[in-house]
Design a protein around this motif. Structure first.
Motif, PDB file in Angstrom:
ATOM      1  N   ALA A  31       0.842  -1.208   0.000  1.00 54.68           N
ATOM      2  CA  ALA A  31       0.000   0.000   0.000  1.00 54.68           C
ATOM      3  C   ALA A  31       0.871   1.250   0.000  1.00 54.68           C
ATOM      4  N   SER A  32       1.940   1.196   0.762  1.00 56.73           N
ATOM      5  CA  SER A  32       2.859   2.341   0.814  1.00 56.73           C
ATOM      6  C   SER A  32       3.523   2.557  -0.547  1.00 56.73           C
ATOM      7  N   PHE A  33       3.931   1.450  -1.187  1.00 54.84           N
ATOM      8  CA  PHE A  33       4.540   1.567  -2.520  1.00 54.84           C
ATOM      9  C   PHE A  33       3.533   2.139  -3.509  1.00 54.84           C
ATOM     10  N   GLY A  34       2.310   1.652  -3.454  1.00 55.22           N
ATOM     11  CA  GLY A  34       1.276   2.111  -4.374  1.00 55.22           C
ATOM     12  C   GLY A  34       0.953   3.580  -4.170  1.00 55.22           C
ATOM     13  N   ALA A  35       0.946   4.022  -2.907  1.00 55.34           N
ATOM     14  CA  ALA A  35       0.652   5.432  -2.617  1.00 55.34           C
ATOM     15  C   ALA A  35       1.731   6.344  -3.176  1.00 55.34           C
ATOM     16  N   ARG A  36       2.941   5.815  -3.278  1.00 58.86           N
ATOM     17  CA  ARG A  36       4.051   6.612  -3.805  1.00 58.86           C
ATOM     18  C   ARG A  36       4.244   6.386  -5.301  1.00 58.86           C
ATOM     19  N   GLY A  37       3.414   5.518  -5.877  1.00 59.26           N
ATOM     20  CA  GLY A  37       3.525   5.262  -7.315  1.00 59.26           C
ATOM     21  C   GLY A  37       4.657   4.326  -7.664  1.00 59.26           C
ATOM     22  N   VAL A  38       5.100   3.508  -6.721  1.00 58.91           N
ATOM     23  CA  VAL A  38       6.196   2.562  -6.946  1.00 58.91           C
ATOM     24  C   VAL A  38       5.608   1.160  -7.111  1.00 58.91           C
ATOM     25  N   SER A  39       6.095   0.441  -8.101  1.00 59.93           N
ATOM     26  CA  SER A  39       5.637  -0.921  -8.333  1.00 59.93           C
ATOM     27  C   SER A  39       6.202  -1.848  -7.247  1.00 59.93           C
ATOM     28  N   SER A  40       5.367  -2.782  -6.811  1.00 63.83           N
ATOM     29  CA  SER A  40       5.832  -3.723  -5.779  1.00 63.83           C
ATOM     30  C   SER A  40       6.317  -5.036  -6.378  1.00 63.83           C
ATOM     31  N   THR A  41       6.379  -5.102  -7.707  1.00 67.56           N
ATOM     32  CA  THR A  41       6.761  -6.358  -8.364  1.00 67.56           C
ATOM     33  C   THR A  41       8.217  -6.406  -8.770  1.00 67.56           C
ATOM     34  N   GLY A  42       8.942  -5.388  -8.601  1.00 69.46           N
ATOM     35  CA  GLY A  42      10.332  -5.439  -9.032  1.00 69.46           C
ATOM     36  C   GLY A  42      11.235  -4.592  -8.162  1.00 69.46           C
ATOM     37  N   GLY A  43      12.495  -4.788  -8.324  1.00 67.36           N
ATOM     38  CA  GLY A  43      13.508  -3.971  -7.673  1.00 67.36           C
ATOM     39  C   GLY A  43      13.522  -4.088  -6.156  1.00 67.36           C
ATOM     40  N   SER A  44      13.798  -2.935  -5.547  1.00 63.64           N
ATOM     41  CA  SER A  44      13.969  -2.920  -4.099  1.00 63.64           C
ATOM     42  C   SER A  44      12.664  -3.192  -3.360  1.00 63.64           C
ATOM     43  N   SER A  45      11.532  -2.831  -3.939  1.00 61.67           N
ATOM     44  CA  SER A  45      10.253  -3.103  -3.266  1.00 61.67           C
ATOM     45  C   SER A  45      10.014  -4.608  -3.178  1.00 61.67           C
ATOM     46  N   ASN A  46      10.319  -5.321  -4.250  1.00 59.96           N
ATOM     47  CA  ASN A  46      10.192  -6.782  -4.235  1.00 59.96           C
ATOM     48  C   ASN A  46      11.173  -7.388  -3.228  1.00 59.96           C
ATOM     49  N   ALA A  47      12.375  -6.847  -3.161  1.00 61.35           N
ATOM     50  CA  ALA A  47      13.361  -7.344  -2.206  1.00 61.35           C
ATOM     51  C   ALA A  47      12.870  -7.144  -0.770  1.00 61.35           C
ATOM     52  N   LEU A  48      12.248  -6.010  -0.505  1.00 57.67           N
ATOM     53  CA  LEU A  48      11.710  -5.748   0.830  1.00 57.67           C
ATOM     54  C   LEU A  48      10.618  -6.757   1.174  1.00 57.67           C
ATOM     55  N   LEU A  49       9.714  -6.996   0.240  1.00 60.26           N
ATOM     56  CA  LEU A  49       8.641  -7.961   0.481  1.00 60.26           C
ATOM     57  C   LEU A  49       9.199  -9.373   0.694  1.00 60.26           C
ATOM     58  N   GLN A  50      10.180  -9.741  -0.121  1.00 56.95           N
ATOM     59  CA  GLN A  50      10.826 -11.053   0.054  1.00 56.95           C
ATOM     60  C   GLN A  50      11.551 -11.129   1.400  1.00 56.95           C
ATOM     61  N   GLY A  51      12.150 -10.014   1.806  1.00 62.72           N
ATOM     62  CA  GLY A  51      12.850  -9.974   3.087  1.00 62.72           C
ATOM     63  C   GLY A  51      11.912 -10.223   4.257  1.00 62.72           C
ATOM     64  N   ILE A  52      10.723  -9.668   4.181  1.00 63.91           N
ATOM     65  CA  ILE A  52       9.727  -9.901   5.237  1.00 63.91           C
ATOM     66  C   ILE A  52       9.387 -11.385   5.307  1.00 63.91           C
ATOM     67  N   SER A  53       9.164 -11.990   4.157  1.00 68.93           N
ATOM     68  CA  SER A  53       8.833 -13.411   4.093  1.00 68.93           C
ATOM     69  C   SER A  53       9.988 -14.278   4.589  1.00 68.93           C
ATOM     70  N   THR A  54      11.191 -13.960   4.126  1.00 69.58           N
ATOM     71  CA  THR A  54      12.369 -14.731   4.519  1.00 69.58           C
ATOM     72  C   THR A  54      12.613 -14.628   6.021  1.00 69.58           C
ATOM     73  N   GLN A  55      12.497 -13.424   6.559  1.00 70.41           N
ATOM     74  CA  GLN A  55      12.707 -13.225   7.995  1.00 70.41           C
ATOM     75  C   GLN A  55      11.683 -14.011   8.809  1.00 70.41           C
ATOM     76  N   THR A  56      10.449 -14.008   8.367  1.00 71.13           N
ATOM     77  CA  THR A  56       9.398 -14.754   9.068  1.00 71.13           C
ATOM     78  C   THR A  56       9.697 -16.250   9.055  1.00 71.13           C
ATOM     79  N   GLU A  57      10.043 -16.774   7.885  1.00 73.25           N
ATOM     80  CA  GLU A  57      10.325 -18.205   7.784  1.00 73.25           C
ATOM     81  C   GLU A  57      11.557 -18.588   8.606  1.00 73.25           C
TER      82      GLU A  57
END
Length: 156
Positions: free
Chosen positions: A65-91
């Motif tokens: 939601a934060s990425f979308g509000a700023r007009g940043v895609s969540s499917t690539g680059g650093s935003s995707n890395a952040l999302l993957q990091g959350i998942s990896t940290q949880t696992e």
């Protein structure tokens, strides 16, 4: 061996059997209690894992939601890395928790095995002490009937 010694030996045998049955019943109860404790720990672990995964999904949704509000895609680059990091940290946290649970369960089982060994040794010692005591009474009883009347007197 006199009649009293035979009765004492039989009484000792019955007491030993009863003691062993009680010890086995106590071991079964301890095993059941340990199994209940292990099951409770596993269920608690499952709840924690579910909560952690749900929290990770909420964090990822907030990040998207934060990425979308700023007009940043969540499917690539650093935003995707952040999302993957959350998942990896949880696992990784879940894996660490599982290792701790496994250690806790193994520790519980080892303590139970140690208690079983102590119980076995106590039972064995009790049996030996009873047998030695009964044999001593039997011998002292037969010595007093055939000897000088002083069963506790040692002659050389």
């Amino acid at each position: 061996m006199g009649e009293a010694a035979i009765v004492a030996a039989m009484s000792t045998a019955v007491n030993t059997i009863q003691s062993q049955a009680a010890a086995r019943a106590q071991q079964r109860e301890q095993q059941a209690a340990a199994n209940r404790q292990i099951e409770a720990q596993r269920m608690q672990q499952e709840r924690r894992e579910k909560e952690m995964r749900e929290q990770a999904k909420r964090e990822q949704a907030t990040a998207r939601a934060s990425f979308g509000a700023r007009g940043v895609s969540s499917t690539g680059g650093s935003s995707n890395a952040l999302l993957q990091g959350i998942s990896t940290q949880t696992e990784q946290s879940i894996a660490d928790d599982r290792k701790l649970l496994d250690f806790s369960i193994e520790n519980l089982r080892e303590n139970q095995r140690a208690q079983q060994r102590r119980n076995l040794l106590q039972t064995r010692n009790s049996i030996l002490n009873t047998v030695v005591g009964t044999a001593g009474k039997a011998f002292s009883g037969s010595a007093s009937t055939s000897g000088s009347g002083h069963a506790d007197q040692i002659t050389w």
